[in-house]
Scaffold this active site. Structure first.
Site, mmCIF file in Angstrom:
data_model
loop_
_atom_site.group_PDB
_atom_site.id
_atom_site.type_symbol
_atom_site.label_atom_id
_atom_site.label_comp_id
_atom_site.label_asym_id
_atom_site.label_seq_id
_atom_site.Cartn_x
_atom_site.Cartn_y
_atom_site.Cartn_z
ATOM 1 N N LYS A 35 0.831 -1.199 0.000
ATOM 2 C CA LYS A 35 0.000 0.000 0.000
ATOM 3 C C LYS A 35 0.872 1.258 0.000
ATOM 4 C CE LYS A 35 -3.969 -2.221 0.236
ATOM 5 N NZ LYS A 35 -3.612 -3.602 0.540
ATOM 6 N N THR A 36 0.245 2.411 -0.185
ATOM 7 C CA THR A 36 0.990 3.669 -0.287
ATOM 8 C C THR A 36 1.757 3.976 0.989
ATOM 9 O OG1 THR A 36 -0.666 4.505 -1.830
ATOM 10 C CG2 THR A 36 0.779 6.122 -0.802
#
Length: 374
Positions: A180-181
């Protein structure tokens, strides 16, 4: 193998974790509060609760929403199975609505057609980091007296009509898995706009414990006393992971910018390539691109997947429609339920996208994909 996604770890992250390891708190300490406060800066001030995973966040959100047996939850099938599974685990009937063919997000019109008197929640999924159409879904939720839940596992930092994800739904969930970011290794969070639902979520995260004497039924035991009024689980995210999360969140702006730059390069380099459809973006959104989902036409998705991976490029498919999993088939769900979602899945392929991806590596992806499709 060039992965389709991976974490970006800097020396600041290592120092943040090391400081906690050398301190007095490994869990339920001050780093948790700092992480939750930093996260709330990205939700427009909506308070957040850190938990052990994105799946835990969904489970906690459904508890906070009061979802239980006999209720119906409308959601998208184009998501990781946890979005639906955690509602089913609460005893709810999951109702799968179709998706918009271009974004892959929940189609408000399809959802509206499935509303019944038992609809208790509508759960949008911000597929690939592109926010769902929250205004339309909010209007639908209001009309049918349901709560709006946002599965923002992909979309931390995104905005919709200049409003941040995290403040668009009644409850919003985040994931901090390594691809994920932002990552905490494993972890998640719930943002809740309503104080009562936030309190319910907070108690469920910590075994259901009630520590405030003013809320206890039998408080006259001493300062050690705590009670359980409703069953909960241990979903606490430890300090050592929250310290990593604080450090990561401080770079979220840079992560978003680099991902957007890479998406723009892909769009330019792949424009006009026969047999390829590039991801759509609504003009009123600012996505935090978690995935770069292209569509491979002419029934060639599997061939392209296998040839790209054979060349050392770790493309991925996201996702098998949730109701295709045997656990939902055994509950009576059948293929053909959501034609747009099934069509999207049949063609979808995620190309490598992460902040540390270099231009040269991206050029390699494009050159190989061009050769395969040529």
């Amino acid at each position: 193998m060039l992965p389709y996604g991976r974490q970006s770890i800097a020396e600041d992250d290592v120092r943040a974790v090391t400081e906690v390891l050398r301190g007095d708190w490994l869990t339920t300490g001050p780093a948790v509060g700092r992480f939750e406060a930093e996260l709330a800066r990205w939700t427009g001030g909506v308070p957040c609760l850190a938990v052990t995973s994105g799946t835990a966040a969904l489970h906690v959100a459904y508890v906070a929403a009061g979802i239980g047996p006999g209720d119906e939850v409308i959601t998208s099938p184009l998501t990781f199975v946890a979005t639906a599974a955690t509602a089913a685990l609460r005893g709810a009937r999951v109702v799968f609505a179709d998706v918009q063919p271009d974004t892959g997000n929940l189609d408000p019109d399809s959802a509206a057609a499935l509303v019944t008197g038992r609809t208790r929640a509508i759960t949008a999924v911000d597929y690939a980091g592109h926010p769902a159409d929250y205004d339309e879904l909010r209007a639908l939720a209001v009309r049918c007296g349901a709560l709006l839940i946002g599965d923002a596992a992909h979309s931390i930092g995104s905005t919709y009509r200049d409003r941040p994800v995290g403040g668009l739904a009644d409850l919003t969930t985040f994931s901090f898995f390594p691809t994920k970011t932002v990552t905490t290794a494993e972890g998640g969070a719930v943002a809740a706009t309503d104080p009562e639902r936030f309190g319910r979520a907070s108690r469920f995260r910590n075994h259901g414990l009630v520590r405030d004497p003013a809320e206890q039924r039998d408080p006259d035991h001493g300062g050690w006393h705590q009670e359980v009024h409703d069953f909960g689980l241990n979903y606490r995210l430890p300090d050592v992971l929250c310290a990593l999360g604080v450090s990561q969140l401080r770079r979220l702006g840079r992560f978003r910018a680099r991902r957007a730059e890479l998406v723009a390069r892909y769009n330019t380099l792949l424009a006009g390539l026969p047999g390829l459809t590039l991801p759509a973006r609504r003009p009123y959104t600012s996505p935090s691109w978690h995935l770069y989902p292209v569509r491979i036409g002419d029934g060639r998705r599997r061939e392209v997947y296998e040839r790209m991976r054979a060349a050392g490029i770790g493309v991925q498919v996201n996702y098998l429609p949730a109701y295709w999993h045997p656990v939902f088939e055994d509950l009576g769900y059948r293929r053909g339920l959501c034609p747009a979602a099934e069509s999207y899945y049949a063609e979808q392929l995620s190309l490598p996208l992460f902040p540390d991806l270099t231009d040269a590596q991206q050029d390699r992806v494009v050159e190989r994909l061009t050769a395969v499709l040529g």
